[in-house]
Every structure is written in structure tokens, then in C-alpha cells.
Design a protein around this motif. Sequence first.
Motif, PDB file in Angstrom:
ATOM      1  N   GLU A  45      10.732  44.041  57.504  1.00  0.00           N
ATOM      2  CA  GLU A  45      11.794  43.041  57.610  1.00  0.00           C
ATOM      3  C   GLU A  45      13.131  43.663  57.277  1.00  0.00           C
ATOM      4  O   GLU A  45      13.221  44.566  56.443  1.00  0.00           O
ATOM      5  CB  GLU A  45      11.502  41.897  56.626  1.00  0.00           C
ATOM      6  CG  GLU A  45      12.552  40.812  56.649  1.00  0.00           C
ATOM      7  CD  GLU A  45      12.217  39.658  55.695  1.00  0.00           C
ATOM      8  OE1 GLU A  45      11.115  39.103  55.769  1.00  0.00           O
ATOM      9  OE2 GLU A  45      13.082  39.331  54.871  1.00  0.00           O
ATOM     10  N   MET A  46      14.180  43.193  57.941  1.00  0.00           N
ATOM     11  CA  MET A  46      15.524  43.615  57.556  1.00  0.00           C
ATOM     12  C   MET A  46      16.459  42.416  57.567  1.00  0.00           C
ATOM     13  O   MET A  46      16.258  41.461  58.324  1.00  0.00           O
ATOM     14  CB  MET A  46      16.036  44.729  58.478  1.00  0.00           C
ATOM     15  CG  MET A  46      16.509  44.282  59.823  1.00  0.00           C
ATOM     16  SD  MET A  46      18.320  44.271  59.879  1.00  0.00           S
ATOM     17  CE  MET A  46      18.597  43.861  61.589  1.00  0.00           C
ATOM     18  N   ASN A  47      17.436  42.450  56.685  1.00  0.00           N
ATOM     19  CA  ASN A  47      18.430  41.376  56.618  1.00  0.00           C
ATOM     20  C   ASN A  47      19.815  41.998  56.650  1.00  0.00           C
ATOM     21  O   ASN A  47      20.063  43.004  56.003  1.00  0.00           O
ATOM     22  CB  ASN A  47      18.267  40.595  55.313  1.00  0.00           C
ATOM     23  CG  ASN A  47      17.035  39.743  55.344  1.00  0.00           C
ATOM     24  OD1 ASN A  47      17.034  38.647  55.893  1.00  0.00           O
ATOM     25  ND2 ASN A  47      15.943  40.255  54.790  1.00  0.00           N
ATOM     26  N   VAL A  48      20.688  41.363  57.403  1.00  0.00           N
ATOM     27  CA  VAL A  48      22.055  41.857  57.444  1.00  0.00           C
ATOM     28  C   VAL A  48      22.981  40.643  57.564  1.00  0.00           C
ATOM     29  O   VAL A  48      22.631  39.647  58.200  1.00  0.00           O
ATOM     30  CB  VAL A  48      22.224  42.885  58.603  1.00  0.00           C
ATOM     31  CG1 VAL A  48      21.921  42.271  59.934  1.00  0.00           C
ATOM     32  CG2 VAL A  48      23.612  43.493  58.615  1.00  0.00           C
ATOM     33  N   SER A  49      24.116  40.685  56.883  1.00  0.00           N
ATOM     34  CA  SER A  49      25.090  39.610  57.030  1.00  0.00           C
ATOM     35  C   SER A  49      26.478  40.217  57.175  1.00  0.00           C
ATOM     36  O   SER A  49      26.748  41.307  56.657  1.00  0.00           O
ATOM     37  CB  SER A  49      25.020  38.659  55.842  1.00  0.00           C
ATOM     38  OG  SER A  49      25.328  39.333  54.648  1.00  0.00           O
TER      39      SER A  49
END
Lengths: 110, 147
Positions: free
Chosen positions: B6-10
Amino acid sequence: MGVRLTLREGTLTALLSGEIDHHCAKGIREEVDKAAGQTKPRRLVLDFSRVQFMDSSGVGLIMGRYKLMQSIGGIVILANLPEKIEKIVALAGLDRLARIERNWDHETNQ
Amino acid sequence: MKPINEMNVSFFSRSSNEGFARAAVAAFAAQLDPTVDELSEIKTAVSEAVTNCIVHAYRDTIGIIYIKAQIYEDGRLVIRVRDKGCGIENVEQAMEPMFTTGGEERSGLGFTVMQNFMDRVRVLSHVGKGTVVTLYRTLESRPVGND
């Protein structure tokens, strides 16, 4: 993203390069419209041979230029579309508004 | 089923981030060993979802766009693009081909492109609260490594 404009015998060619998205569509639009407004070409060729990416913002860009050319009595030619971009062009039905040329030579304008 | 990665970016809803967003997801998806065509379609779908956040959700303001991408063992890629913007009043209408509130230069094809390039597109929206667009795509090509 870049656009190189050349005018020859009533044909304005915009050689587009890089990625066409919402961010850079405005710059392309302004440059093409300025040149078309000054030169009133009979044909506007949008050459996609150096375009690596295009999303639906590019469709809006093409539709807008079609309307512009229609208003001055000219036509739009979509030249050298990479396969993945032609997919979006077909999805949008732009082949009904513009002529599609797969092997356009901007040296000879045909 | 739990994701195996999983990856998260904002990031701010500035249009200069459109290229960043699709490149980030493409770089993450690359570990599924997609074909050039698959990767190009994923990039296009992400670009559409992110552009919607910038043009519509945060129309006259700058907000934050959140992307979560997940990979599942069966080769499924799930990309969630979320905003805390104005929300969509009528999702069904917004998804109709050629419908747009974005003015002359917008084609109204964003959701159509997403639906054509992904296996499934799910849209959840609350007016005044924001929108979540989830893109699903199973990559047939090759099995994923275990690292």
C-alpha cells in the motif's frame, strides 16, 4: 510540454510535445489561438508525434480548436496520433470533427 | 482480503501536481509488472480523477488531495482518490459522457475515460464534504514478487 508553431501556405502546424493534461492545456491553447487569430489559417494541424501522454483535457483542447477553426472557416487535422492517444480521440468521437492523418509530413503539408 | 502492499500520498490541489500524481501511482503500480498500455491507462485514469478534484472539488480554492493505492495478491490494483471539496450533487449526471460544469474547454469525458480504462469505477460523494473515487484494475500480466 511544448508547442512549436509553423505557418506555410495557409496551414498552421502546431507540433506538440510532452504531456497534455489540464495543467498545460491552457498554455497550448493560448499559443495556438494567438497564432491562429493572427494568421487566420485554412488548416490547423495538431501534430501529436512527440506527445507522450494525453488525458481528456486534450480532448477539450481539440474541441475548442475545432470551434475556433470553424468560426474562421477552416479545418482541423489531427496528425500522427500515437495509438494510446488515438484511443481517447476515438472515445470522444473527435474523428467526426477533425480529419485524422496517420502519416502526416509537416515538411510537405500532406 | 488484505492488500500485500500500500502507498499513500497527499498533495495540494495545484494543477502542477497532476503529472506528479499519475507518475507516483504509475511508479507504485510498476511492481505489478504491467504492460506499457496498462500503465498508460492507469496514468490516464488517475489524471482524470485528480483533475476533477482540482477543477471541481476545490474549484476556487486550494485543498488537499489524498491518494491511496493498494496491491492485492491476485494482481488487483485499487486506487482511491479522495478530496474534502464541494462534493457532487448528482453523481449519475456527473458520470454521463459530455456532461460538464467545467466550461467550454472541458470535454466532460473524465469519468468516461476512467470507466473505459479501468475494470470498475466507484464514486461516493457528499455535498459539502467531499468525494471518493475508487478505481479498480486487475493486471493480468505476471505474478507479483514476495518482497
